[in-house]
Design a protein around this motif. Structure first.
Motif, PDB file in Angstrom:
ATOM      1  N   LEU A  25       0.831  -1.201   0.000  1.00  0.00           N
ATOM      2  CA  LEU A  25       0.000   0.000   0.000  1.00  0.00           C
ATOM      3  C   LEU A  25       0.864   1.249   0.000  1.00  0.00           C
ATOM      4  N   ARG A  26       1.925   1.262   0.804  1.00  0.00           N
ATOM      5  CA  ARG A  26       2.803   2.426   0.858  1.00  0.00           C
ATOM      6  C   ARG A  26       3.479   2.658  -0.483  1.00  0.00           C
ATOM      7  N   ASN A  27       4.068   1.623  -1.068  1.00  0.00           N
ATOM      8  CA  ASN A  27       4.775   1.787  -2.339  1.00  0.00           C
ATOM      9  C   ASN A  27       3.826   2.235  -3.444  1.00  0.00           C
ATOM     10  N   THR A  28       2.641   1.641  -3.509  1.00  0.00           N
ATOM     11  CA  THR A  28       1.702   1.972  -4.571  1.00  0.00           C
ATOM     12  C   THR A  28       1.174   3.392  -4.418  1.00  0.00           C
ATOM     13  N   VAL A  29       0.804   3.777  -3.192  1.00  0.00           N
ATOM     14  CA  VAL A  29       0.246   5.114  -2.965  1.00  0.00           C
ATOM     15  C   VAL A  29       1.285   6.195  -3.228  1.00  0.00           C
ATOM     16  N   VAL A  30       2.515   5.971  -2.793  1.00  0.00           N
ATOM     17  CA  VAL A  30       3.565   6.979  -2.997  1.00  0.00           C
ATOM     18  C   VAL A  30       3.815   7.209  -4.484  1.00  0.00           C
ATOM     19  N   ILE A  31       3.949   6.135  -5.246  1.00  0.00           N
ATOM     20  CA  ILE A  31       4.206   6.281  -6.684  1.00  0.00           C
ATOM     21  C   ILE A  31       2.996   6.908  -7.386  1.00  0.00           C
ATOM     22  N   SER A  32       1.795   6.536  -6.993  1.00  0.00           N
ATOM     23  CA  SER A  32       0.593   7.102  -7.608  1.00  0.00           C
ATOM     24  C   SER A  32       0.489   8.600  -7.331  1.00  0.00           C
ATOM     25  N   LEU A  33       0.806   9.005  -6.106  1.00  0.00           N
ATOM     26  CA  LEU A  33       0.789  10.436  -5.788  1.00  0.00           C
ATOM     27  C   LEU A  33       1.853  11.193  -6.590  1.00  0.00           C
ATOM     28  N   LEU A  34       3.023  10.594  -6.737  1.00  0.00           N
ATOM     29  CA  LEU A  34       4.066  11.239  -7.542  1.00  0.00           C
ATOM     30  C   LEU A  34       3.619  11.406  -8.996  1.00  0.00           C
ATOM     31  N   LEU A  35       2.917  10.416  -9.525  1.00  0.00           N
ATOM     32  CA  LEU A  35       2.422  10.518 -10.899  1.00  0.00           C
ATOM     33  C   LEU A  35       1.378  11.613 -11.024  1.00  0.00           C
ATOM     34  N   LEU A  57      -1.065   0.695 -11.269  1.00  0.00           N
ATOM     35  CA  LEU A  57       0.121   1.280 -11.883  1.00  0.00           C
ATOM     36  C   LEU A  57       0.583   0.504 -13.106  1.00  0.00           C
ATOM     37  N   GLY A  58       0.174  -0.728 -13.227  1.00  0.00           N
ATOM     38  CA  GLY A  58       0.604  -1.535 -14.356  1.00  0.00           C
ATOM     39  C   GLY A  58       1.731  -2.466 -13.981  1.00  0.00           C
ATOM     40  N   PHE A  59       1.601  -3.706 -14.416  1.00  0.00           N
ATOM     41  CA  PHE A  59       2.591  -4.726 -14.055  1.00  0.00           C
ATOM     42  C   PHE A  59       3.868  -4.603 -14.876  1.00  0.00           C
ATOM     43  N   GLU A  60       3.724  -4.421 -16.183  1.00  0.00           N
ATOM     44  CA  GLU A  60       4.876  -4.543 -17.079  1.00  0.00           C
ATOM     45  C   GLU A  60       5.958  -3.523 -16.775  1.00  0.00           C
ATOM     46  N   HIS A  61       5.561  -2.266 -16.580  1.00  0.00           N
ATOM     47  CA  HIS A  61       6.555  -1.215 -16.376  1.00  0.00           C
ATOM     48  C   HIS A  61       7.374  -1.465 -15.111  1.00  0.00           C
ATOM     49  N   MET A  62       6.689  -1.668 -13.983  1.00  0.00           N
ATOM     50  CA  MET A  62       7.402  -1.865 -12.731  1.00  0.00           C
ATOM     51  C   MET A  62       8.207  -3.161 -12.739  1.00  0.00           C
ATOM     52  N   PHE A  63       7.690  -4.182 -13.380  1.00  0.00           N
ATOM     53  CA  PHE A  63       8.408  -5.457 -13.436  1.00  0.00           C
ATOM     54  C   PHE A  63       9.734  -5.306 -14.172  1.00  0.00           C
ATOM     55  N   LEU A  64       9.795  -4.413 -15.148  1.00  0.00           N
ATOM     56  CA  LEU A  64      11.014  -4.230 -15.933  1.00  0.00           C
ATOM     57  C   LEU A  64      12.059  -3.382 -15.221  1.00  0.00           C
ATOM     58  N   VAL A  65      11.632  -2.445 -14.385  1.00  0.00           N
ATOM     59  CA  VAL A  65      12.599  -1.559 -13.716  1.00  0.00           C
ATOM     60  C   VAL A  65      12.946  -2.053 -12.317  1.00  0.00           C
ATOM     61  N   MET A  66      12.201  -3.028 -11.797  1.00  0.00           N
ATOM     62  CA  MET A  66      12.451  -3.512 -10.444  1.00  0.00           C
ATOM     63  C   MET A  66      13.432  -4.678 -10.463  1.00  0.00           C
ATOM     64  N   ASN A  67      14.263  -4.743  -9.435  1.00  0.00           N
ATOM     65  CA  ASN A  67      15.193  -5.865  -9.265  1.00  0.00           C
ATOM     66  C   ASN A  67      15.323  -6.168  -7.785  1.00  0.00           C
ATOM     67  N   SER A  68      16.170  -7.111  -7.464  1.00  0.00           N
ATOM     68  CA  SER A  68      16.286  -7.547  -6.067  1.00  0.00           C
ATOM     69  C   SER A  68      16.836  -6.461  -5.156  1.00  0.00           C
ATOM     70  N   LEU A  69      17.540  -5.469  -5.699  1.00  0.00           N
ATOM     71  CA  LEU A  69      18.146  -4.428  -4.875  1.00  0.00           C
ATOM     72  C   LEU A  69      17.175  -3.295  -4.553  1.00  0.00           C
ATOM     73  N   ASN A  70      16.202  -3.030  -5.438  1.00  0.00           N
ATOM     74  CA  ASN A  70      15.252  -1.943  -5.183  1.00  0.00           C
ATOM     75  C   ASN A  70      13.823  -2.452  -4.961  1.00  0.00           C
ATOM     76  N   ARG A  71      13.677  -3.749  -4.697  1.00  0.00           N
ATOM     77  CA  ARG A  71      12.344  -4.331  -4.512  1.00  0.00           C
ATOM     78  C   ARG A  71      11.624  -3.744  -3.303  1.00  0.00           C
ATOM     79  N   SER A  72      12.365  -3.285  -2.305  1.00  0.00           N
ATOM     80  CA  SER A  72      11.732  -2.772  -1.087  1.00  0.00           C
ATOM     81  C   SER A  72      10.841  -1.571  -1.358  1.00  0.00           C
TER      82      SER A  72
END
Length: 326
Positions: free
Chosen positions: A98-108, A258-273
């Motif tokens: 919820l925190r990650n999704t809301v923060v990114i949505s507000l930034l958008l 937010l969409g699966f494809e975009h975040m799935f491509l830019v996310m990795n094990s180091l920034n997953r948090s």
């Protein structure tokens, strides 16, 4: 008897009852339907698309209330009620998502949503049509690229191993910046890619709305001594306000989508948090871990929140005198 017989023969037989032709509003609707039959035929593919890929799959949401097993099917899988929802809301993962999704949505909403409006206002002031169309084409091209291509372009530019941006930083005496792996850079990178890819499409929408503005309003304002800034503030913006509100309501509906494809491509094990959102979590739990019912429950929650936000935003718009979406 002869008089009665004569009266019967003199009286004409009643005319047979005929089915009355459709009249009034029904006839008008039928004529309008036939008159614009070409337009309705053009709408058929779109209607079929939504029926097949949007409405028909809604029947599968029932597995969110089951312990779904593919070999048993929907009819044979045991019913568990709200067990998956209780599990989802009580796990620590829910607050992180919820925190990650809301923060990114507000930034958008804060940074990405106004960009097409600003670009449209700037392009509307350009008097050289060739230059205007050229710029419009350039900023619209990324809309046709898939997220795979967009992510690949940014990877080539921002990679610490031979990336063009980091090469410049090193040449200027700095240290390479881990844009692609540092959690602090994930959100700016995500928002920047959204702006780069989607700003052109929104600009065209607002430019189309500006074409409906009466040019006599600008002429009258110019005679009254209003400059370009005042004309934009008092004429152009109020004219496209209904379009802005409709686009904002639609953006509110995608607040958790937010969409699966975009975040799935830019996310990795180091920034997953900071990158794990509801869409990627549904993929991980449903496809990779095989928890289909649990993933369906998460997706249903996300969709219901979007529906509630759209209804609330639409009612708020109507309360302030705007048309809204419906």
């Amino acid at each position: 008897m002869s008089a009665v017989t004569a009266a019967k023969t003199a009286t004409p037989d009643p005319a047979p009852v005929r089915a009355s032709a459709p009249s009034g509003p029904r006839r008008k609707r039928a004529s309008a339907l036939w008159k614009h039959k070409a337009l309705y035929l053009m709408a058929v593919p779109g209607i079929l698309y939504f029926l097949v890929f949007k409405y028909a799959p809604m029947g599968g949401l029932v597995i969110a209330f089951q312990d779904y097993m593919p070999f048993l099917g929907i009819g044979g899988s045991p019913w568990v009620g709200f067990e998956h929802f209780v599990r989802f809301f009580t796990e620590d993962t829910f607050l992180v998502l919820l925190r990650n999704t809301v923060v990114i949505s507000l930034l958008l909403l804060v940074f990405s949503f106004p960009v097409p409006i600003i670009l449209a206002l700037l392009l509307n002031e350009v008097r050289t049509k060739v230059f205007q169309r050229s710029v419009q084409t350039v900023i619209y091209l990324p809309h046709f690229m898939s997220w795979v291509i967009v992510a690949s372009i940014f990877y080539v530019l921002l990679s610490t191993d031979g990336g063009a941006v980091n090469n410049l930083i090193v040449e200027w005496g700095g240290q390479p910046v881990p844009f692609l792996t540092d959690p602090d850079w994930l959100r700016p990178l995500y928002v920047g890619q959204e702006i780069w890819k989607g700003a052109g499409w929104g600009t065209i929408v607002y430019l189309a709305a500006m074409t409906a503005v009466d040019t006599q309003l600008y002429e009258a304002a110019e005679l009254d001594g209003a400059g370009r800034m005042r004309q934009t503030w008092h004429i152009t913006l109020p004219a496209i306000r209904p379009t802005i509100i409709v686009m904002f309501i639609l953006a509110i509906g995608d607040f958790l989508e937010l969409g699966f494809e975009h975040m799935f491509l830019v996310m990795n094990s180091l920034n997953r948090s900071v990158g794990e959102i509801f869409d990627t979590y549904v993929y991980t739990t449903g496809i990779e871990n095989g928890q289909l019912s649990y993933a369906a429950a998460v997706g249903l929650f996300k969709g219901l929140v979007g529906l509630i936000l759209v209804v609330m935003a639409n009612r708020l718009a109507k309360r302030f005198g705007e048309e809204g979406v419906y």
